[in-house]
Enzyme design. Sequence first.
Site, PDB file in Angstrom:
ATOM      1  N   ASP A   1       0.858  -1.187   0.000  1.00  0.00           N
ATOM      2  CA  ASP A   1       0.000   0.000   0.000  1.00  0.00           C
ATOM      3  C   ASP A   1       0.888   1.229   0.000  1.00  0.00           C
ATOM      4  OD1 ASP A   1      -3.233   0.410   0.786  1.00  0.00           O
ATOM      5  OD2 ASP A   1      -1.934   2.156   1.076  1.00  0.00           O
TER       6      ASP A   1
ATOM      7  N   PHE B   1     -16.973 -10.993  -3.430  1.00  0.00           N
ATOM      8  CA  PHE B   1     -18.376 -10.985  -2.997  1.00  0.00           C
ATOM      9  C   PHE B   1     -18.422 -10.977  -1.472  1.00  0.00           C
ATOM     10  CE2 PHE B   1     -18.273 -13.083  -7.141  1.00  0.00           C
ATOM     11  CZ  PHE B   1     -19.203 -12.332  -7.844  1.00  0.00           C
TER      12      PHE B   1
ATOM     13  N   ASN C   1     -24.757  -7.381  -7.862  1.00  0.00           N
ATOM     14  CA  ASN C   1     -25.068  -6.266  -6.970  1.00  0.00           C
ATOM     15  C   ASN C   1     -26.302  -5.493  -7.429  1.00  0.00           C
ATOM     16  OD1 ASN C   1     -23.058  -6.851  -5.191  1.00  0.00           O
ATOM     17  ND2 ASN C   1     -21.686  -5.205  -5.804  1.00  0.00           N
TER      18      ASN C   1
ATOM     19  N   HIS D   1     -35.869  -7.031   3.239  1.00  0.00           N
ATOM     20  CA  HIS D   1     -36.150  -6.347   4.504  1.00  0.00           C
ATOM     21  C   HIS D   1     -36.310  -4.852   4.219  1.00  0.00           C
ATOM     22  CE1 HIS D   1     -35.264 -10.041   6.623  1.00  0.00           C
ATOM     23  NE2 HIS D   1     -34.121 -10.119   5.973  1.00  0.00           N
TER      24      HIS D   1
ATOM     25  N   CYS E   1     -20.580  -0.622  -2.107  1.00  0.00           N
ATOM     26  CA  CYS E   1     -20.798  -1.402  -3.331  1.00  0.00           C
ATOM     27  C   CYS E   1     -22.048  -1.007  -4.100  1.00  0.00           C
ATOM     28  CB  CYS E   1     -20.857  -2.895  -2.987  1.00  0.00           C
ATOM     29  SG  CYS E   1     -19.294  -3.568  -2.384  1.00  0.00           S
TER      30      CYS E   1
ATOM     31  N   LYS F   1     -22.366   2.708  -5.878  1.00  0.00           N
ATOM     32  CA  LYS F   1     -21.432   2.978  -6.978  1.00  0.00           C
ATOM     33  C   LYS F   1     -21.534   1.925  -8.082  1.00  0.00           C
ATOM     34  CE  LYS F   1     -17.145   0.712  -5.375  1.00  0.00           C
ATOM     35  NZ  LYS F   1     -16.911  -0.097  -6.578  1.00  0.00           N
TER      36      LYS F   1
ATOM     37  N   LYS G   1     -24.642  -0.234   7.666  1.00  0.00           N
ATOM     38  CA  LYS G   1     -25.122  -1.509   8.194  1.00  0.00           C
ATOM     39  C   LYS G   1     -24.363  -1.778   9.480  1.00  0.00           C
ATOM     40  CE  LYS G   1     -23.620  -5.372   6.373  1.00  0.00           C
ATOM     41  NZ  LYS G   1     -23.265  -6.468   5.426  1.00  0.00           N
TER      42      LYS G   1
END
Length: 433
Positions: free
Chosen positions: A30, A152, A211, A254, A263, A266, A324
């Site tokens: 990185d 995923f 998605n 839900h 995810c 975008k 979430k």
Amino acid sequence: MQVTMIGAGYVGLVSGACFADFGHDVCCVDLDPGKIDRLHAGVMPIFEPGLADLVAKNVKAGRLTFTTDIAEGLAKAEAVFIAVGTPSRRGDGHADLSYVHAAAQDIAKQLTRYTVIVTKSTVPVGTGDEVERLIRAANPDAEFAVVSNPEFLREGAAIEDFKRPDRIVIGTEDARAVAVMTELYRPLFLNRSPLLFTARRTAELIKYAANAFLATKITFINEIADLCEAVGADVQDVSRGIGLDNRIGSKFLHAGPGYGGSCFPKDTLALVKTAQDFGVPVRIVETVAAVNDTRKRAMARKVVAAAGGEVRGKTIAILGLTFKPNTDDMRDSPAIAIIQALQDAGAVIRAYDPEGTEQAKLVLKDVHYAQDAYDAAQGAEVAVLVTEWDAFRALDLDRLKTVMAHPALVDLRNVYRPEEVRARGFTYASVGR
């Protein structure tokens, strides 16, 4: 095997730690020296349950290392994963591929043997072709294959998803690359996780299509929830009634304040843009994205109604800020649009989130950040449950009532039973009930 991850963010770090746990030697590269220093000190750049322990275990075993030096990171690599960010580009919503392209060019300079280069980042159809072109132009003699291997991973359950996946999609038609990828994922054969080999462009599209379909399910049930409120039905019973149909399934049905995160927002926009570029518009996905955007601010109107139609000068308690539970990710969280809409109407915001406060401070202004749910509710006219953290699933309603100026609860995740909350003296509103 010798594996290199370019990017030590959410996907790269989780994937790298899991590959190391399988027994591979993994180096995460990185360019952010602060992030690498923190990783060397055992400090995770993201909150993900179990990640710190998994990283520490594999660092101690010598299978997981970190560096800012790409030459060091690629010295022995047999497989190099590009796991950098692809945020929505300002102006047109397309995925910003600048980090992917930069990684490809950096990799090209270091190739001295046959290497499999894997795009793990979520990228539009045709990106693998461009990565291959860039590497070929920079290093014409290099031996390599470019593979698409979309992730995923659900935030909050990423390690479990990596180790026990529904499927592993691998886009390549290069025989040597097939052998390398099969060996990389061989530890998952014990779990009977299916490897789906496809053409590279097909694999790239699978990620976006998956998605977009899940985002569509969420948006569908949210619109049905609005209809339930109008006709006097219960969306939770509707969800169960249709979810028991095996052709539909119960997941992602839900009702709530709309989807967010790194995810779905975008990726739906990127799919729409790709489809437009190819002259094949995806009208359903276009509508899903538009409906979801308007829904978040519409949730603020529920709060205003619960406050008697006016929130100017009133304190509103927001319980949950992240998109979430079990993550500190604030990207496109419904809480952002809800809070901004309430602030536009003159409300004073007190908020609490078990993990997301520091990230929230980067995107939300003029918010008082509380120490817990009851602190957030001090003097509030309305408490709004936005994110269904476990800490909010069994609130002491009697205690909550004593600290609030007015006992009103807006439950945007349908965590509570209406009759139980109203029995405690609260005004109560939920979604689709």
